[in-house]
Scaffold this active site. Structure first.
Site, short mmCIF file in Angstrom:
data_model
loop_
_atom_site.label_atom_id
_atom_site.label_comp_id
_atom_site.label_asym_id
_atom_site.label_seq_id
_atom_site.Cartn_x
_atom_site.Cartn_y
_atom_site.Cartn_z
N LYS A 292 0.85 -1.21 0.00
CA LYS A 292 0.00 0.00 0.00
C LYS A 292 0.87 1.25 0.00
O LYS A 292 2.08 1.18 0.28
CB LYS A 292 -0.91 -0.02 1.23
CG LYS A 292 -0.17 0.03 2.56
CD LYS A 292 -1.10 -0.19 3.74
CE LYS A 292 -0.34 -0.21 5.05
NZ LYS A 292 -1.21 -0.55 6.19
N ARG B 12 -10.10 -0.56 16.01
CA ARG B 12 -10.14 0.29 14.83
C ARG B 12 -11.17 -0.32 13.88
O ARG B 12 -12.29 0.15 13.81
CB ARG B 12 -8.75 0.41 14.20
CG ARG B 12 -8.67 1.39 13.04
CD ARG B 12 -7.25 1.56 12.53
NE ARG B 12 -6.68 0.33 11.99
CZ ARG B 12 -5.44 0.25 11.50
NH1 ARG B 12 -4.65 1.31 11.48
NH2 ARG B 12 -4.98 -0.89 11.01
N TYR C 122 15.44 30.44 7.90
CA TYR C 122 14.16 31.06 8.26
C TYR C 122 14.03 31.22 9.77
O TYR C 122 14.29 30.28 10.53
CB TYR C 122 12.99 30.20 7.77
CG TYR C 122 12.73 30.32 6.29
CD1 TYR C 122 12.40 31.54 5.72
CD2 TYR C 122 12.79 29.19 5.48
CE1 TYR C 122 12.14 31.64 4.35
CE2 TYR C 122 12.53 29.28 4.12
CZ TYR C 122 12.21 30.50 3.56
OH TYR C 122 11.96 30.59 2.21
N MET D 64 11.84 24.59 1.72
CA MET D 64 11.11 23.73 0.79
C MET D 64 12.05 22.87 -0.06
O MET D 64 11.80 21.68 -0.29
CB MET D 64 10.20 24.57 -0.13
CG MET D 64 9.27 23.70 -0.97
SD MET D 64 8.24 24.61 -2.12
CE MET D 64 7.20 25.54 -1.02
C1 LIG Z 1 -0.38 -1.57 6.82
C2 LIG Z 1 -0.88 -2.84 7.33
C3 LIG Z 1 -0.01 -3.88 7.64
C4 LIG Z 1 1.50 -3.73 7.62
O1 LIG Z 1 1.90 -3.06 8.81
P1 LIG Z 1 3.45 -2.83 9.15
O2 LIG Z 1 3.43 -2.26 10.52
O3 LIG Z 1 3.96 -1.86 8.15
O4 LIG Z 1 4.11 -4.15 9.05
C5 LIG Z 1 -0.55 -5.09 8.03
N1 LIG Z 1 -1.89 -5.26 8.13
C6 LIG Z 1 -2.76 -4.27 7.85
C7 LIG Z 1 -4.22 -4.51 8.00
C8 LIG Z 1 -2.29 -3.02 7.46
O5 LIG Z 1 -3.17 -2.05 7.20
#
Ligand SMILES: *Cc1c(COP(=O)(O)O)cnc(C)c1O
Length: 366
Positions: A35, A135, A258, A306
């Site tokens: 992802k 969650r 800055y 930047m």
């Molecule tokens: C992003 C994600 C992972 C991977 O998590 P890491 O901490 O990067 O290993 C695993 N499971 C789900 C459901 C996630 O959203």
């Protein structure tokens, strides 16, 4: 000539990290979490580099999955949050994407879709259970009724999934509670389980179950704040490199950048590096954040701008314009830089912006 900032992506290290995690649980399987453009590394090159090692990939949305499919990735792809709207279901069914099912509304939408198309679909359903993260997911006591509804869809396969909230804290009791919860549910239902993110895979053997789901560890970052034997064998995949584009000597009392945040009470040499928050380097970086110049640690001085940041070169009199700079990577772990920025390595990697060219080092070349 071009701007010297580049992110080197070592695909050999990516393969090493995948193999390391897979070897932690030889009787189970490991999918690669790709992802957020493979945490900033490029989802397609990462998928291609892992194609012969990983039996499946995982992403956060249909768009991310489709981008991989359209570029030739034929592996099963798990949608980590399932679908967001029922109109995604025809493509999901057609492409055989694996679905995380976390809410009652998804069960209803799936049931309605199945009734409407009047033909069986070979769904692979990962049923999300809330074992303590709070969650996404069904409360364990609601699982039997959810399973009863999903079984009516005659899915090709079902699996119980959950997510660890505190596996990076090596002595926190919640992880063992989450493991026990999933063991109990596996026993009750006879279904395979996926629980482990990177931290759980690395440090909690009982969390590995049937499918591990590592993300950050594939990219070579330790999720832990201290040493940990498995995590310490990971190899960083991304090295963010640039160069010194200017050097200046300043008299005592000079204020740098800055807001005059950087102060040189005794004067000194300051180097300018081509990298800034417009590239994804965090503006939150405090004075003293480490930057490697010719392999030597130098402290950041002044506010990150930047396109540039400044480093104090007072102890590096030989430094010259054009010298190599590493912002994070092979010799300066991103998780260490992250600590100076009040964040975690995940945000540094995923926050690297598109204007930074990625340069791929293939497994064969590495
Ligand atoms: C992003 C994600 C992972 C991977 O998590 P890491 O901490 O990067 O290993 C695993 N499971 C789900 C459901 C996630 O959203």
């Amino acid at each position: 000539m071009t701007r010297p900032l580049v992110a080197d992506i070592n695909l050999h290290a990516l393969r090493h990290n995948f193999a390391l995690i897979q070897a932690l649980n030889p009787s189970g399987s490991t999918l690669a979490v790709l992802k957020a453009d493979a945490y900033g590394h490029g989802a397609l090159p990462a998928a291609q580099a892992l194609a012969d090692l990983a039996p499946a990939f995982a992403v956060a949305s249909l768009e991310e999955a489709q981008a991989l499919r359209q570029q030739g990735i034929t592996h099963p792809i798990l949608l980590l949050e399932g679908f967001f709207s029922a109109d995604e279901l025809p493509i999901i069914a057609e492409q055989g994407y694996w679905l995380m099912i976390h809410s009652q509304w998804q069960v209803e939408a799936l049931t309605a879709y199945q009734a409407q198309i009047q033909q069986p679909t070979a769904w692979t359903l990962w049923i999300k259970v809330d074992s303590g993260m709070h969650r996404l997911g069904f409360a364990p006591q609601h699982l039997p009724s959810i399973l009863a509804k999903l079984e009516k869809l005659a899915p090709q396969s079902m699996l119980l999934a959950s997510h660890c909230a505190r596996a990076d804290e090596l002595d926190h009791p919640l992880t063992q509670q989450q493991i026990s919860c999933m063991q109990e549910l596996a026993h009750q239902t006879g279904l395979p389980v996926s629980l482990a993110n990177s931290a759980a895979s690395l440090a909690w053997p009982a969390a590995r179950f049937t499918w591990q789901r590592p993300g950050i560890a594939l990219y070579g970052m330790s999720p832990f704040t201290g040493p940990q034997p498995e995590a310490d064998q990971l190899q960083p995949v991304m090295t963010l490199r640039s160069a010194l584009i200017a050097i200046q000597d300043y008299p005592a009392g000079s204020q740098i950048g800055y807001g005059g945040r950087g102060v040189l009470p005794e004067g000194g040499r300051v180097g300018v590096v081509a990298c800034g928050y417009g590239d994804g380097y965090p503006r939150q970086a405090v004075e003293g954040t480490p930057v490697l110049v010719n392999g030597q640690r130098c402290p950041l001085i002044g506010r990150v701008s930047m396109d540039m940041l400044m480093v104090n070169l007072s102890h590096l009199p030989q430094a010259q314009v054009g010298d190599q700079v590493e912002l994070w990577g092979a010799r300066l772990p991103a998780q260490e830089v992250a600590r100076y920025c009040d964040t975690i390595s995940y945000t540094l990697l995923t926050g690297l912006l598109p204007r930074v060219p990625r340069r791929y080092l293939n497994p064969a070349q590495a």
